[in-house]
Scaffold this active site. Structure first.
Site, PDB file in Angstrom:
ATOM      1  N   TYR A  97      -6.116  -7.302   4.727  1.00 19.82           N
ATOM      2  CA  TYR A  97      -7.100  -6.812   3.767  1.00 19.82           C
ATOM      3  C   TYR A  97      -7.477  -7.913   2.791  1.00 19.82           C
ATOM      4  O   TYR A  97      -6.631  -8.711   2.395  1.00 19.82           O
ATOM      5  CB  TYR A  97      -6.538  -5.639   2.947  1.00 19.82           C
ATOM      6  CG  TYR A  97      -6.287  -4.395   3.736  1.00 19.82           C
ATOM      7  CD1 TYR A  97      -7.331  -3.681   4.322  1.00 19.82           C
ATOM      8  CD2 TYR A  97      -4.998  -3.905   3.887  1.00 19.82           C
ATOM      9  CE1 TYR A  97      -7.087  -2.527   5.044  1.00 19.82           C
ATOM     10  CE2 TYR A  97      -4.751  -2.742   4.612  1.00 19.82           C
ATOM     11  CZ  TYR A  97      -5.804  -2.070   5.182  1.00 19.82           C
ATOM     12  OH  TYR A  97      -5.562  -0.922   5.898  1.00 19.82           O
ATOM     13  N   GLY A 137     -13.574 -17.635   3.692  1.00 21.78           N
ATOM     14  CA  GLY A 137     -12.596 -18.301   4.542  1.00 21.78           C
ATOM     15  C   GLY A 137     -11.170 -17.830   4.341  1.00 21.78           C
ATOM     16  O   GLY A 137     -10.267 -18.273   5.049  1.00 21.78           O
ATOM     17  N   LEU A 138     -10.938 -16.918   3.392  1.00 20.25           N
ATOM     18  CA  LEU A 138      -9.576 -16.442   3.138  1.00 20.25           C
ATOM     19  C   LEU A 138      -9.044 -15.607   4.300  1.00 20.25           C
ATOM     20  O   LEU A 138      -7.864 -15.693   4.636  1.00 20.25           O
ATOM     21  CB  LEU A 138      -9.509 -15.635   1.843  1.00 20.25           C
ATOM     22  CG  LEU A 138      -9.735 -16.432   0.557  1.00 20.25           C
ATOM     23  CD1 LEU A 138      -9.839 -15.484  -0.637  1.00 20.25           C
ATOM     24  CD2 LEU A 138      -8.633 -17.441   0.352  1.00 20.25           C
ATOM     25  N   GLY A 139      -9.904 -14.817   4.926  1.00 20.73           N
ATOM     26  CA  GLY A 139      -9.476 -14.026   6.079  1.00 20.73           C
ATOM     27  C   GLY A 139      -9.041 -14.928   7.225  1.00 20.73           C
ATOM     28  O   GLY A 139      -8.023 -14.674   7.876  1.00 20.73           O
ATOM     29  N   ASN A 191     -15.407   0.091  12.154  1.00 26.86           N
ATOM     30  CA  ASN A 191     -15.365  -1.119  11.324  1.00 26.86           C
ATOM     31  C   ASN A 191     -15.853  -2.314  12.156  1.00 26.86           C
ATOM     32  O   ASN A 191     -15.082  -3.150  12.607  1.00 26.86           O
ATOM     33  CB  ASN A 191     -13.949  -1.356  10.789  1.00 26.86           C
ATOM     34  CG  ASN A 191     -13.916  -2.431   9.725  1.00 26.86           C
ATOM     35  OD1 ASN A 191     -14.830  -3.237   9.606  1.00 26.86           O
ATOM     36  ND2 ASN A 191     -12.834  -2.450   8.962  1.00 26.86           N
ATOM     37  N   TYR A 209     -12.088 -10.139  14.494  1.00 29.65           N
ATOM     38  CA  TYR A 209     -10.959 -10.242  15.414  1.00 29.65           C
ATOM     39  C   TYR A 209     -11.385 -10.815  16.765  1.00 29.65           C
ATOM     40  O   TYR A 209     -10.646 -11.598  17.359  1.00 29.65           O
ATOM     41  CB  TYR A 209     -10.272  -8.893  15.580  1.00 29.65           C
ATOM     42  CG  TYR A 209      -9.599  -8.412  14.317  1.00 29.65           C
ATOM     43  CD1 TYR A 209      -8.731  -9.240  13.612  1.00 29.65           C
ATOM     44  CD2 TYR A 209      -9.839  -7.140  13.809  1.00 29.65           C
ATOM     45  CE1 TYR A 209      -8.124  -8.809  12.447  1.00 29.65           C
ATOM     46  CE2 TYR A 209      -9.223  -6.704  12.644  1.00 29.65           C
ATOM     47  CZ  TYR A 209      -8.372  -7.545  11.965  1.00 29.65           C
ATOM     48  OH  TYR A 209      -7.765  -7.127  10.813  1.00 29.65           O
TER      49      TYR A 209
END
Length: 125
Positions: A50, A59-61, A88, A95
């Site tokens: 999350y 870019g954190l994900g 979603n 992913y």
């Protein structure tokens, strides 16, 4: 209380992403039995990933999931799997960019609403 139990659970690893001084998101890896549709060897679940809405698209994900992949490999796991809500589409695109493919689904109850998660996996080899 729920978070304390999750933190204390053996086989559960949390990673926190920061944007400066702000805790912007987190990921959780959980060692547990995978559903039958997950066919890859030695699986581990990416149970949560999350980010705060204001911190998305920075870019954190990618940093979080990349770190999860590296950590799972270091621990000897060879498959990473997860469940994502079928509606979603943004998460599913994310992913898929990271090599995950849909391998099955499961239903869960959210209040009075029966919902469906798509189960996805990717090789860590």
């Amino acid at each position: 209380m729920i978070q304390a139990a999750e933190l204390a659970r053996p086989g559960s690893t949390f990673l926190i992403a920061y944007d400066g001084e702000v805790a912007a998101g987190y990921a959780r890896l959980v060692e547990k039995e995978a559903p039958g549709c997950v066919r890859g060897p030695r699986p581990i679940e990416l149970n949560r990933l999350y980010l705060l809405a204001a911190c998305q698209s920075r870019g954190l994900g990618s940093t979080l999931i990349g770190t999860c992949i590296a950590l799972a490999r270091e621990q000897g796991f060879r498959t990473l799997w997860l469940g994502v809500w079928e509606r979603n589409s943004g998460a599913m695109r994310f992913y898929r960019r990271w090599g995950f493919e849909v391998v099955g689904q499961h239903h869960f109850q959210l209040g009075s609403d029966l919902q469906t998660d798509l189960l996805m996996e990717r090789s860590l080899d």
